[in-house]
Design an enzyme around this catalytic site. Structure first.
Site, short mmCIF file in Angstrom:
data_model
loop_
_atom_site.label_atom_id
_atom_site.label_comp_id
_atom_site.label_asym_id
_atom_site.label_seq_id
_atom_site.Cartn_x
_atom_site.Cartn_y
_atom_site.Cartn_z
N ARG A 88 32.45 47.15 -44.36
CA ARG A 88 33.38 48.28 -44.42
C ARG A 88 34.78 47.83 -44.84
O ARG A 88 35.57 48.62 -45.36
CB ARG A 88 33.43 48.97 -43.04
N VAL A 134 31.27 58.62 -47.35
CA VAL A 134 30.22 57.68 -46.95
C VAL A 134 30.74 56.58 -46.03
O VAL A 134 31.94 56.40 -45.88
CB VAL A 134 29.54 57.06 -48.19
N GLU A 135 29.81 55.84 -45.42
CA GLU A 135 30.09 54.74 -44.48
C GLU A 135 31.03 55.18 -43.36
O GLU A 135 31.97 54.49 -43.01
CB GLU A 135 30.67 53.52 -45.22
N GLY A 136 30.77 56.34 -42.80
CA GLY A 136 31.62 56.89 -41.76
C GLY A 136 32.65 57.81 -42.38
O GLY A 136 33.68 57.36 -42.87
#
Length: 712
Positions: A312, A434-436
């Site tokens: 991340r 995306v990704e949280g």
């Protein structure tokens, strides 16, 4: 003082047991994943600038530099943004090049056939590709981010590593990872996909494994993947009731596998990168396919959280940085070439101010990205910093592209190869989501996890209550009280600067320290007033997360100047820090205005008295920065070092026009004036000291100004 700790602990144990939020296993795994870096100093209210500056500068090895200078440059020269967007896929020669040059194996050690790059090099590669074509950058980054490679490196069995890592490194295997389910998107820990422990006879022998049924969506690279990383809930029905749930488990499934359906596509904002759903019905997953083997069954969530701490921090922040750098390059370059009302549009204050603000934001966000990469390369796993970067850089990227589109006007909205930012404009919401999703990350992750993991005392208090240790609770509370008193004093009067920041930025360091103390005290006040309810009051917790993010970006800017020391960029450093501090101060005022306690709202003017002296940049200051960008083109290169050169298209046209302008730089206004009057490139160029150079520039500039049209 043991008697006092016991006394305090006994008195506080019952109310604290009720006030502290309950912590589930998945939340515990997320909290314990990764390490705490300088963000912990900011939570303490006393940031140590010696500790900040101790993190070394970003460095590239000879092999990394050579790869960026040659393979990445060669790849970018193969990329036509519009053609890729129209085709909905990368050209076959690009896919082949990515495999042959091991772009999918950047993080895989050389011993397994990969490139063995560090985190800063990995981020630099993704950023430079993304400045030319986001779809190619996404394709290259996914196998190196939250993909099977990192899970295998950390947790895989020797047999799994020996089989898969060389094949992933050279592109014989192309991975995807299936986590998100239709009914568990942001709440990924609650995925309903289930694997039931069973035995099956294969080739005459009984094999233990899981019978897995799953439904995944939004999976990048799924339509072309040859191996699927899969997260599912493992269940053992043979166990007693209440003990059957084993936990989230990660496995690798080859393509094809009976029962698994894969190959269809989603079209996220009609982007060209591969993304699609995966379904499975009674797919048998042998225990050998579980990442790490049987001993890792049920540990998947912790594994994913620990890997996400690095991924991340790299991939999506790299995309956000590329969007910012590209937007700044386009805005300043187009502002020099495009003329209206007899002036280059970059001289108009409305446009110049946007350029200045993009540059200031870019310095701060890219500084924080570089600082975090340095921490990763030093062996840290800054999970909270990764969440801050993901939110801040994708949001800054979106703002920069929107501002750029406003400046481009009609040229920005006409589809075609000459468009400079249109594809990036469509991609921006993908990075936000995306990704949280950023809404989730702001409200629940940055502050929610940070308040427990980074606060110097809260986690000790929670552990003491959980263990029933009243004396330990009392010791933690006494320390917490001293912490609050010190930060109250710091918020009211300042505590001075710890460490030795650069002398020219000492005033800015004092601003960071003062805001950090106010933030730390406010955090304790909010948690004391609201207890576990603060977790549900997402608008308040998001604001606290935003202040922490502002402090982290401001600190990153100070660090970057310390390690790079470019005096030409000092005005942008000062502006970047002051803007972040001002944003944080404004957000604290908003927070106090919305606290449910009238007494706390009434105290706000006193508690925040030291923050109102810091204002955002005035118009004059922003315009001075814009003048610097216009008068000193080298600053654009310093702020935008990752801009790649594409195969063709509007960005290449702009680069060529700017290069051709150099021999006639002092004559541009006169050339434009004559061109307006005569409407003849040749007549305008004839007035120049170098007619051939002037003619080449005028034609190139006209090419930049034109837009595309198509047959009906």
């Amino acid at each position: 003082m043991g008697w006092l700790a016991k006394l305090v602990g006994n008195a506080a144990f019952a109310p604290f047991s009720k006030a502290l939020p309950a912590m589930g296993d998945t939340e515990r795994a997320a909290l314990e994943a990764g390490t705490v870096g300088f963000e912990g100093d900011l939570f303490s209210g006393r940031p140590d600038f010696d500790a900040l500056n101790a993190r070394g500068p970003n460095r590239l090895t000879e092999a990394e530099s050579r790869f960026i200078d040659h393979e990445v440059r060669e790849l970018n020269a193969m990329l036509d943004d519009f053609a890729i967007d129209e085709a909905g896929d990368l050209p076959p020669e690009v896919w082949r090049f990515l495999r042959e040059k091991k772009f999918f194996g950047m993080i895989i050690p050389t011993g397994y056939g990969g490139l063995g790059f560090g985190h800063f090099a990995h981020a630099a590669v993704v950023t430079r590709i993304a400045s030319v074509n986001v779809a190619t950058a996404v394709t290259a980054m996914v196998p190196n981010s939250l993909g099977p490679a990192e899970l295998l490196l950390r947790y895989g069995t020797d047999a799994q590593k020996q089989h898969y890592l060389p094949r992933l490194a050279d592109g014989r295997e192309l991975p995807c990872f299936g986590l998100t389910s239709p009914h568990a998107g942001s709440d990924a820990a609650s995925i309903p996909d289930t694997g039931v422990l069973c035995e099956r006879e294969i080739d005459g022998r009984k094999v233990r494994g899981f019978r897995v049924t799953f439904d995944k969506r939004y999976i990048t690279l799924a339509p072309v993947a040859t191996v699927v990383g899969l997260a599912f809930q493992a269940v053992d029905p043979a166990r007693p009731e209440g003990q059957q749930h084993l936990g989230i488990t990660c496995a690798l499934i080859p393509v094809p596998t009976p029962g698994m359906t894969i190959g269809r596509r989603h079209h996220p904002m009609d982007s060209a990168f591969m993304n699609g759903p995966i379904q499975g019905e009674d797919v048998f997953v042998p225990m050998d396919w579980v990442i790490g083997g049987e001993e890792r069954v049920g540990q998947g969530w912790r594994m994913l959280m620990e890997c996400l701490a690095a991924g991340r921090s790299i991939s999506l922040p790299a995309l956000g940085s590329a969007m910012q750098q590209t937007a700044l390059f386009v805005v300043t370059g187009y502002g020099r070439i495009r003329e209206q009302f007899g002036l280059p549009i970059g001289r108009f204050h409305a446009i110049a101010a946007l350029a200045g603000r993009i540059a200031v934001d870019l310095y701060a966000t890219d500084a924080a990205r570089r600082f975090t990469a340095a921490a990763l390369d030093a062996g840290e796993q800054p999970s909270l910093a990764g969440a801050i970067l993901k939110v801040q850089l994708t949001e800054a990227g979106r703002r920069a592209v929107i501002d750029g589109m406003d400046i481009l006007g009609g040229k920005g909205i006409i589809r075609g190869p000459k468009n400079l930012l249109g594809v990036s404009y469509r991609h921006a919401p993908i990075a936000i989501t995306v990704e949280g999703a950023n809404l989730l990350s702001r409200a629940l992750i940055i502050f929610g996890q940070g308040a427990v993991r980074c606060h110097p005392h809260v986690l000790d208090e929670m552990k003491a209550v959980e263990a029933g240790d009243r004396e330990a609770l009392g010791e933690a509370l006494l320390a917490h009280g001293g912490h609050m008193a010190r930060n109250l004093w710091g918020a009211l009067f300042g505590l001075g600067v710890r460490g030795t920041p650069p002398a020219e930025l000492r005033a800015e360091a004092a601003m960071i320290a003062r805001l950090s103390a106010a933030f730390a005290f406010t955090t304790d006040l909010a948690m004391g007033l609201l207890g576990g309810k603060l977790k549900r009051l997402e608008l308040l917790s998001a604001r606290l997360g935003d202040v922490l993010s502002n402090l982290y970006l401001a600190s990153g800017a100070l660090w970057r100047h310390q390690v790079e020391g470019d005096p030409a960029l000092l005005p942008f450093v000062r502006a970047a820090i002051r803007v972040q501090v001002a944003r944080g101060a404004d957000t604290l005022h908003e927070l106090y205005a919305n606290l449910p306690s009238a007494a706390a709202r009434g105290l706000a003017p006193l508690l925040l008295r030291g923050t109102r002296q810091r204002r955002p940049l005035r118009d004059r200051q922003v315009l001075e920065l814009a003048d610097l960008l216009r008068d000193e083109p080298a600053l654009i290169h310093a702020l935008c070092p990752d801009i790649g050169t594409p195969k063709s298209g509007g960005l290449l046209d702009l680069m060529q026009a700017l290069e051709l302008s150099k021999p006639v730089m002092g004559e541009l206004d006169e050339l434009d004036k004559v061109l307006r009057r005569t409407r003849s490139f040749e007549q305008a160029a004839a007035r120049s000291k170098d007619p051939a150079a002037a003619l080449a520039y005028l034609r190139a500039a006209d090419k930049v100004i034109q837009v595309d049209d198509f047959p009906p």
